[in-house]
Each structure stands twice: as structure tokens, then as C-alpha cells.
Design a protein around this motif. Structure first.
Motif, PDB file in Angstrom:
ATOM      1  N   UNK A  48       0.784  -1.274   0.089  1.00 25.13           N
ATOM      2  CA  UNK A  48       0.099  -0.107   0.345  1.00 25.13           C
ATOM      3  C   UNK A  48       1.098   1.605   0.209  1.00 25.13           C
ATOM      4  N   UNK A  49       0.588   2.707  -1.215  1.00 29.31           N
ATOM      5  CA  UNK A  49       1.448   3.874  -0.916  1.00 29.31           C
ATOM      6  C   UNK A  49       1.017   4.028   0.809  1.00 29.31           C
ATOM      7  N   UNK A  50       1.771   4.363   1.885  1.00 28.15           N
ATOM      8  CA  UNK A  50       2.674   5.584   2.494  1.00 28.15           C
ATOM      9  C   UNK A  50       1.652   4.758   4.070  1.00 28.15           C
ATOM     10  N   UNK A  79       9.049  -1.448   8.599  1.00 22.15           N
ATOM     11  CA  UNK A  79       9.518  -0.647   8.982  1.00 22.15           C
ATOM     12  C   UNK A  79      10.458   0.466   7.766  1.00 22.15           C
ATOM     13  N   UNK A  80      11.222  -0.062   6.794  1.00 23.56           N
ATOM     14  CA  UNK A  80      11.970   0.844   6.247  1.00 23.56           C
ATOM     15  C   UNK A  80      10.997   1.728   5.681  1.00 23.56           C
ATOM     16  N   UNK A  81       9.916   0.766   5.140  1.00 25.72           N
ATOM     17  CA  UNK A  81       8.891   0.935   3.668  1.00 25.72           C
ATOM     18  C   UNK A  81       7.748   2.353   4.868  1.00 25.72           C
ATOM     19  N   UNK A  82       7.907   2.835   5.790  1.00 25.60           N
ATOM     20  CA  UNK A  82       6.828   3.363   6.836  1.00 25.60           C
ATOM     21  C   UNK A  82       8.012   4.603   7.015  1.00 25.60           C
ATOM     22  N   UNK A  83       9.458   4.067   6.989  1.00 29.70           N
ATOM     23  CA  UNK A  83      10.776   5.642   6.991  1.00 29.70           C
ATOM     24  C   UNK A  83      10.674   6.191   5.802  1.00 29.70           C
ATOM     25  N   UNK A  84      10.189   5.349   4.749  1.00 28.15           N
ATOM     26  CA  UNK A  84       9.951   5.756   3.144  1.00 28.15           C
ATOM     27  C   UNK A  84       9.145   7.288   3.145  1.00 28.15           C
ATOM     28  N   UNK A  85       8.144   6.702   3.999  1.00 27.77           N
ATOM     29  CA  UNK A  85       7.235   7.694   3.783  1.00 27.77           C
ATOM     30  C   UNK A  85       6.715   8.727   4.689  1.00 27.77           C
TER      31      UNK A  85
END
Length: 285
Positions: free
Chosen positions: A208-210, A236-242
């Protein structure tokens, strides 16, 4: 927050190795004894807090919640059990309440219908309904409906991540979860789950985006299977990127089962994280 360097690409693995890469019971030889111990401890805790057990939130047999009141209308940790969406029950995990309750945090244990009697879409919907129920009933039960933190272990970590968007959830403590279901389609686990690509994608937070702009702690044991550690590190990296709030921790030496000891202990690391999230939620009011 990068993936562990020892985590293989699941696509490159043989079927046997891929299955083993997600088989926590196989990886932790004494897990049956641990689970038996959890059952005994949980029975004792349930006997000590019999007031609000098996509260029905939906029509199916396992649509029930156990609410343990720590008093003073405090925040509530909504805990969703694991078992790869096809095993275990809320009653096995009541022992975990001891840690949060020592700090004035109520704990609500959510049950749900297991696969193959329910699809993953059905399970996610049931858990969402349980949050709706708690939002309505928490005041009468002795909690604060504006201070709910969602948490869960293994499959429960995944289901918790799917609840972060719920407007009544204020924070999340995600433990050893699965956040990209694509590899699960190609393991032994899918015999009962029956995931297809569309269902896997819409129930994968990583796809999912964001995401929800709420405090989230993602925790995994340093001794867990590499593919499981990768799932947590990647999310965790996904959340940090967003640009979304996230804390990522590996509990030193913990495997997929012993990690839960850090929530059942009042001084355990996950109890501390739960307390810190509760403080953030209280401060944001």
C-alpha cells in the motif's frame, strides 16, 4: 532499518527451504513446551480476571473478546493472537497481560474465525468489527475508547498492521509479523489460506502507498528466522520512506516464542514500548 544481510530472497529458495523459512514451530524445537506453559499461565490470569471474558462482538463462534481491566480508565492494548491465521486462540495469550497491566494498561484479547473457515478478507473484517465494538463498549468496561493501541504477534502482527488505519486506533506495537503476503502464497501455509494475488496484495501493508500517521513500534527477535526478520525490517523501512512514525527493534537473542516473555514481564522491553506508546497517546489528547 535495512533487511538483515542473512535474509535470502524467498524466490530463489526451493519449495522445502521456502516452507522451512516461515515455519517457526520447526525452527524452535521446544515451542510445544513453551505453548503449554503459556496455556497454564494464561488460565491463571483468566481466573484472576473473570469479569469480562468472552464478550461477543460478532455472530461467529470465535467472535469474542476477553477484556482485562487494569483500573483507572486507562489506555487499552488490543492484542490479536497469532497462529498464521489458521491456529491458536486468544486464550493462549492471556499471560501477556501481566506486563502492560502492571503499568495501568488494560488488555483486550481478540478472537477471530480461522482459515479455512474464513478467508483473510473475512478475518481482517472481523478484527475491524472487534475494534468497532471496543470503541462503543470501552467506557462501560472501564477503559478509555480514545486511547486504544493495537498489538499482535505473528499473524496477529499482520492483523494489527491492518488495523492502524482504523480511526479509533492511536498507535501500534507489531510483533514478529508478516507485512508482505506474496511469499505466503508460495508456501505450505496457503493450503488453508487460499490466497490469490489480489487478496494477498490488498491485505499486504507493504503493497500500500504510505500508511497511517500514528506512532508504531515494529519488533522482532534477533534469533528469529531470517525471512521473518526481513518482513519486519522491510515494513519499518517502508514507513520510514513515507515519513511515518516508526521505531524498529530486534530483541537480542529472542526467537519467535521467547520474544513474548518481554511483554509478559512488567520490566520487559516490549512492555516498555507499550508503556511509551500509551504515554504518547495520552500526551496527544
Amino acid at each position: 532499518m535495512s533487511a538483515p544481510i542473512d535474509a535470502p530472497d524467498w524466490r530463489s529458495l526451493s519449495q522445502d527451504d521456502r516452507d522451512a523459512g516461515f515455519n517457526n514451530s520447526l525452527a524452535v524445537k521446544d515451542s510445544p513446551a513453551m505453548l503449554a506453559g503459556w496455556e497454564l499461565q494464561s488460565a491463571e490470569v483468566r481466573a484472576a480476571y473473570p469479569q469480562h471474558l468472552d464478550l461477543r462482538y460478532g455472530p461467529r463462534e470465535r467472535n469474542r473478546i476477553d477484556f482485562l481491566n487494569a483500573g483507572a480508565k486507562g489506555p487499552t492494548l488490543v492484542f490479536i493472537h497469532g497462529g498464521y491465521w489458521q491456529a491458536r486462540a486468544k486464550e493462549t495469550f492471556t499471560f501477556c497481560a501481566a506486563g502492560p497491566m502492571a503499568h495501568g494498561i488494560n488488555v483486550a484479547f481478540v478472537g477471530y474465525t480461522l482459515a479455512p473457515d474464513a478467508t483473510l478478507d473475512d478475518i481482517v473484517s472481523e478484527v475491524r468489527t472487534s475494534i468497532d465494538y471496543l470503541a462503543t463498549e470501552l467506557t462501560a468496561l472501564g477503559g478509555d475508547p480514545d486511547r486504544m493501541i493495537v498489538s499482535g504477534w505473528s499473524a496477529g502482527g499482520h492483523l494489527s498492521s491492518m488495523m492502524l488505519a482504523h480511526p479509533r486506533i492511536k498507535a501500534g506495537l507489531l510483533i514478529s509479523g508478516i507485512y508482505d503476503l506474496e511469499p505466503i502464497q508460495y508456501t505450505y501455509l496457503n493450503e488453508k489460506l487460499r490466497l490469490d494475488k489480489a487478496m494477498a496484495d490488498r491485505n499486504s501493508p507493504m503493497k500500500q502507498p504510505g500508511g497511517a500517521n500514528k506512532p508504531v513500534a515494529i519488533v522482532v527477535g534477533s534469533g528469529e528466522l531470517p525471512l521473518l526478520r526481513k518482513q519486519s525490517a522491510d515494513f519499518a523501512a517502508h514507513r520510514a520512506r513515507h515519513g511515518l512514525p516508526v521505531v524498529y527493534e530486534e530483541i537480542p537473542g529472542a526467537n519467535h516464542f521467547t520474544i513474548m516473555e518481554t511483554l509478559s514481564s512488567p520490566s520487559g522491553r516490549m512492555t516498555t514500548l507499550a508503556r511509551q506508546l500509551a504515554e504518547q497517546v495520552t500526551g496527544a489528547r
